[in-house]
Design a protein around this motif. Structure first.
Motif, PDB file in Angstrom:
ATOM      1  N   LEU A  24     -36.453  45.699  66.866  1.00  0.00           N
ATOM      2  CA  LEU A  24     -36.001  47.084  66.098  1.00  0.00           C
ATOM      3  C   LEU A  24     -34.780  46.822  65.516  1.00  0.00           C
ATOM      4  CD1 LEU A  24     -36.115  48.922  69.542  1.00  0.00           C
ATOM      5  CD2 LEU A  24     -37.783  49.207  67.664  1.00  0.00           C
ATOM      6  N   THR A  25     -34.348  47.627  64.730  1.00  0.00           N
ATOM      7  CA  THR A  25     -32.929  47.471  63.876  1.00  0.00           C
ATOM      8  C   THR A  25     -31.822  47.019  65.019  1.00  0.00           C
ATOM      9  OG1 THR A  25     -33.696  48.995  62.354  1.00  0.00           O
ATOM     10  CG2 THR A  25     -31.511  48.732  62.266  1.00  0.00           C
ATOM     11  N   GLY A  26     -31.390  46.011  64.609  1.00  0.00           N
ATOM     12  CA  GLY A  26     -29.982  45.543  65.224  1.00  0.00           C
ATOM     13  C   GLY A  26     -30.472  44.419  65.951  1.00  0.00           C
ATOM     14  N   ASP A  27     -31.661  44.094  66.178  1.00  0.00           N
ATOM     15  CA  ASP A  27     -32.094  42.858  67.008  1.00  0.00           C
ATOM     16  C   ASP A  27     -31.533  41.426  66.264  1.00  0.00           C
ATOM     17  OD1 ASP A  27     -32.758  44.412  68.887  1.00  0.00           O
ATOM     18  OD2 ASP A  27     -34.980  44.222  68.571  1.00  0.00           O
ATOM     19  N   ILE A  28     -31.600  40.398  66.894  1.00  0.00           N
ATOM     20  CA  ILE A  28     -31.248  39.335  66.219  1.00  0.00           C
ATOM     21  C   ILE A  28     -32.420  38.317  66.414  1.00  0.00           C
ATOM     22  CG2 ILE A  28     -29.540  37.233  66.059  1.00  0.00           C
ATOM     23  CD1 ILE A  28     -27.557  39.364  66.566  1.00  0.00           C
ATOM     24  N   ILE A  29     -32.829  37.487  65.564  1.00  0.00           N
ATOM     25  CA  ILE A  29     -33.659  36.162  65.849  1.00  0.00           C
ATOM     26  C   ILE A  29     -33.049  34.871  65.446  1.00  0.00           C
ATOM     27  CG2 ILE A  29     -35.496  37.715  65.304  1.00  0.00           C
ATOM     28  CD1 ILE A  29     -36.193  36.242  62.707  1.00  0.00           C
ATOM     29  N   VAL A  30     -33.407  33.920  66.047  1.00  0.00           N
ATOM     30  CA  VAL A  30     -32.876  32.468  65.808  1.00  0.00           C
ATOM     31  C   VAL A  30     -34.228  31.949  65.515  1.00  0.00           C
ATOM     32  CG1 VAL A  30     -31.491  30.787  66.620  1.00  0.00           C
ATOM     33  CG2 VAL A  30     -31.213  32.806  67.502  1.00  0.00           C
ATOM     34  N   LEU A  31     -34.069  31.074  64.254  1.00  0.00           N
ATOM     35  CA  LEU A  31     -35.081  29.990  63.873  1.00  0.00           C
ATOM     36  C   LEU A  31     -34.679  28.788  64.108  1.00  0.00           C
ATOM     37  CD1 LEU A  31     -35.531  31.705  59.882  1.00  0.00           C
ATOM     38  CD2 LEU A  31     -36.705  32.171  62.221  1.00  0.00           C
ATOM     39  N   THR A  32     -35.628  27.940  64.197  1.00  0.00           N
ATOM     40  CA  THR A  32     -35.844  26.375  64.528  1.00  0.00           C
ATOM     41  C   THR A  32     -35.224  25.656  63.437  1.00  0.00           C
ATOM     42  OG1 THR A  32     -37.286  24.419  65.157  1.00  0.00           O
ATOM     43  CG2 THR A  32     -38.046  26.047  63.445  1.00  0.00           C
ATOM     44  N   ASP A  33     -34.687  24.469  63.752  1.00  0.00           N
ATOM     45  CA  ASP A  33     -34.039  23.582  62.659  1.00  0.00           C
ATOM     46  C   ASP A  33     -34.967  22.650  62.083  1.00  0.00           C
ATOM     47  OD1 ASP A  33     -34.450  21.994  64.859  1.00  0.00           O
ATOM     48  OD2 ASP A  33     -32.413  21.271  65.399  1.00  0.00           O
ATOM     49  N   SER A  34     -36.134  22.952  62.135  1.00  0.00           N
ATOM     50  CA  SER A  34     -37.184  22.299  61.638  1.00  0.00           C
ATOM     51  C   SER A  34     -37.133  21.767  60.446  1.00  0.00           C
ATOM     52  CB  SER A  34     -38.712  22.730  62.179  1.00  0.00           C
ATOM     53  OG  SER A  34     -39.690  21.940  61.294  1.00  0.00           O
ATOM     54  N   PHE A  35     -37.626  20.710  59.769  1.00  0.00           N
ATOM     55  CA  PHE A  35     -37.253  20.426  58.308  1.00  0.00           C
ATOM     56  C   PHE A  35     -38.689  20.984  57.525  1.00  0.00           C
ATOM     57  CE2 PHE A  35     -34.079  17.191  59.735  1.00  0.00           C
ATOM     58  CZ  PHE A  35     -33.182  17.371  58.588  1.00  0.00           C
ATOM     59  N   THR A 192     -41.699  45.894  38.785  1.00  0.00           N
ATOM     60  CA  THR A 192     -42.708  45.149  39.467  1.00  0.00           C
ATOM     61  C   THR A 192     -41.616  44.125  40.361  1.00  0.00           C
ATOM     62  OG1 THR A 192     -44.345  44.900  37.878  1.00  0.00           O
ATOM     63  CG2 THR A 192     -44.398  42.939  39.157  1.00  0.00           C
ATOM     64  N   ASP A 193     -41.763  43.943  41.596  1.00  0.00           N
ATOM     65  CA  ASP A 193     -41.145  43.139  42.580  1.00  0.00           C
ATOM     66  C   ASP A 193     -42.205  42.016  42.757  1.00  0.00           C
ATOM     67  OD1 ASP A 193     -39.167  44.876  42.653  1.00  0.00           O
ATOM     68  OD2 ASP A 193     -39.937  45.928  44.454  1.00  0.00           O
ATOM     69  N   VAL A 194     -41.436  40.774  42.793  1.00  0.00           N
ATOM     70  CA  VAL A 194     -42.084  39.462  43.095  1.00  0.00           C
ATOM     71  C   VAL A 194     -41.336  38.728  44.195  1.00  0.00           C
ATOM     72  CG1 VAL A 194     -42.741  37.429  41.857  1.00  0.00           C
ATOM     73  CG2 VAL A 194     -42.679  39.259  40.617  1.00  0.00           C
ATOM     74  N   PHE A 195     -42.306  38.392  45.075  1.00  0.00           N
ATOM     75  CA  PHE A 195     -41.936  37.694  46.158  1.00  0.00           C
ATOM     76  C   PHE A 195     -42.608  36.216  46.501  1.00  0.00           C
ATOM     77  CE2 PHE A 195     -41.813  42.119  46.752  1.00  0.00           C
ATOM     78  CZ  PHE A 195     -40.649  42.281  47.610  1.00  0.00           C
ATOM     79  N   LEU A 196     -41.806  35.270  46.861  1.00  0.00           N
ATOM     80  CA  LEU A 196     -42.296  34.023  47.216  1.00  0.00           C
ATOM     81  C   LEU A 196     -42.769  34.167  48.838  1.00  0.00           C
ATOM     82  CD1 LEU A 196     -39.962  31.394  45.913  1.00  0.00           C
ATOM     83  CD2 LEU A 196     -42.053  32.329  44.937  1.00  0.00           C
ATOM     84  N   THR A 197     -43.604  33.860  49.411  1.00  0.00           N
ATOM     85  CA  THR A 197     -44.032  33.903  50.883  1.00  0.00           C
ATOM     86  C   THR A 197     -44.251  32.715  51.298  1.00  0.00           C
ATOM     87  OG1 THR A 197     -46.606  34.170  50.304  1.00  0.00           O
ATOM     88  CG2 THR A 197     -45.226  36.377  50.211  1.00  0.00           C
ATOM     89  N   LEU A 198     -44.038  32.686  52.524  1.00  0.00           N
ATOM     90  CA  LEU A 198     -44.146  31.682  53.456  1.00  0.00           C
ATOM     91  C   LEU A 198     -44.846  31.863  54.796  1.00  0.00           C
ATOM     92  CD1 LEU A 198     -43.463  28.535  53.434  1.00  0.00           C
ATOM     93  CD2 LEU A 198     -41.205  29.122  54.503  1.00  0.00           C
ATOM     94  N   TYR A 199     -45.770  31.083  55.307  1.00  0.00           N
ATOM     95  CA  TYR A 199     -46.493  31.381  56.413  1.00  0.00           C
ATOM     96  C   TYR A 199     -46.232  30.234  57.420  1.00  0.00           C
ATOM     97  CZ  TYR A 199     -49.261  34.489  53.751  1.00  0.00           C
ATOM     98  OH  TYR A 199     -49.748  35.859  53.097  1.00  0.00           O
ATOM     99  N   ARG A 200     -45.701  30.780  58.780  1.00  0.00           N
ATOM    100  CA  ARG A 200     -45.023  29.695  59.599  1.00  0.00           C
ATOM    101  C   ARG A 200     -45.673  30.260  61.083  1.00  0.00           C
ATOM    102  NH1 ARG A 200     -44.218  25.273  58.643  1.00  0.00           N
ATOM    103  NH2 ARG A 200     -42.959  25.135  60.494  1.00  0.00           N
ATOM    104  N   PRO A 201     -45.795  29.268  61.941  1.00  0.00           N
ATOM    105  CA  PRO A 201     -46.021  29.601  63.296  1.00  0.00           C
ATOM    106  C   PRO A 201     -45.018  30.259  64.019  1.00  0.00           C
ATOM    107  CG  PRO A 201     -45.547  27.472  63.301  1.00  0.00           C
ATOM    108  CD  PRO A 201     -45.596  27.894  61.791  1.00  0.00           C
ATOM    109  N   THR A 202     -45.569  31.203  64.971  1.00  0.00           N
ATOM    110  CA  THR A 202     -44.459  32.449  65.486  1.00  0.00           C
ATOM    111  C   THR A 202     -43.520  31.239  66.530  1.00  0.00           C
ATOM    112  OG1 THR A 202     -45.915  32.451  67.573  1.00  0.00           O
ATOM    113  CG2 THR A 202     -46.251  34.017  65.803  1.00  0.00           C
ATOM    114  N   THR A 203     -43.647  30.040  66.695  1.00  0.00           N
ATOM    115  CA  THR A 203     -42.909  29.337  67.374  1.00  0.00           C
ATOM    116  C   THR A 203     -41.629  28.934  66.837  1.00  0.00           C
ATOM    117  OG1 THR A 203     -44.029  27.327  66.943  1.00  0.00           O
ATOM    118  CG2 THR A 203     -44.509  28.203  69.128  1.00  0.00           C
ATOM    119  N   ASP A 204     -41.594  29.084  65.292  1.00  0.00           N
ATOM    120  CA  ASP A 204     -40.510  28.928  64.695  1.00  0.00           C
ATOM    121  C   ASP A 204     -39.271  29.794  64.945  1.00  0.00           C
ATOM    122  OD1 ASP A 204     -41.537  26.859  63.274  1.00  0.00           O
ATOM    123  OD2 ASP A 204     -41.384  27.718  61.193  1.00  0.00           O
TER     124      ASP A 204
END
Length: 212
Positions: A24-35, A192-204
């Protein structure tokens, strides 16, 4: 009930976040340090600063707006198929598109029947971790509606007016491994909006905290 028991009971019943789909809005996520992640995602914390909805003919996607400590903004959705992946989206500008791709080749994305093939023309700081060398088009002119609402708790209006979604056309390209892509949203006013997308495992995502 003792004072300490009251404290423990409160802690046990406080909201916790265990799944990305519950953010929800206000929540925080922390991502892995994987290269394996781009540098601007690696070992970073992001706060959910907004929740939007993308409505298509047969499904609705939740979009979480993420803001980093350095005010970096990106977007997160879930790509659900046989497995569920995190899909990060980074919005880029026209100058970035011109740096990464030949514009004449890039324009073929809008040509029917939607079989564009792109080759990245340069390696830049922007491309590190976010782009691949080649892309094949996978979606051509799919109509969707963007809602500045969270469909999990708010109804999406199907009618015109201030509560209706904003119509757009979606174009998508993916690399050979389907781990990176490009998405374009073409709005009715021609923007027109252009995005780069990246697909990663949820464990990230290695940790999630509820907003205060």
């Amino acid at each position: 009930m003792s004072f300490f028991k009251k404290i423990f009971k409160k802690d046990e019943t406080a909201r916790q976040v265990h799944n990305v789909s519950d953010l929800l809005t206000g929540d925080i996520i922390v991502l892995t340090d994987s290269f394996a992640l781009p540098e601007n995602l690696r070992n970073q914390q992001f706060q959910v600063t907004g929740v939007n909805s993308y409505e298509y003919e047969n499904h609705v996607d939740t979009e979480w707006v993420l803001t980093g400590n350095d005010d970096t903004e990106l977007y997160l959705t879930l790509d659900v198929d046989d497995k569920t992946y995190l899909k990060f989206l980074l919005k880029i500008q026209h100058d970035d598109v011109e740096t990464l791709f030949d514009l004449d080749e890039f324009s073929t994305i809008f040509d029917e029947p939607g079989q564009a093939f792109l080759t990245r023309k340069t390696d830049s700081a922007l491309s590190q971790g976010w782009t691949s060398e080649q892309y094949q088009q996978s979606i051509f002119s799919t109509v969707g509606y963007f809602h500045r609402k969270d469909h999990r708790s708010e109804s999406l209006s199907a009618y015109e007016g201030k509560d209706a979604g904003e119509q757009f056309e979606l174009y998508q390209l993916l690399d050979k491994e389907q781990s990176a892509g490009i998405e374009l949203e073409v709005w009715q006013d021609g923007d027109t909006d252009v995005f780069l997308t990246l697909y990663r495992p949820t464990t990230d995502i290695i940790d999630m905290f509820p907003g205060s």
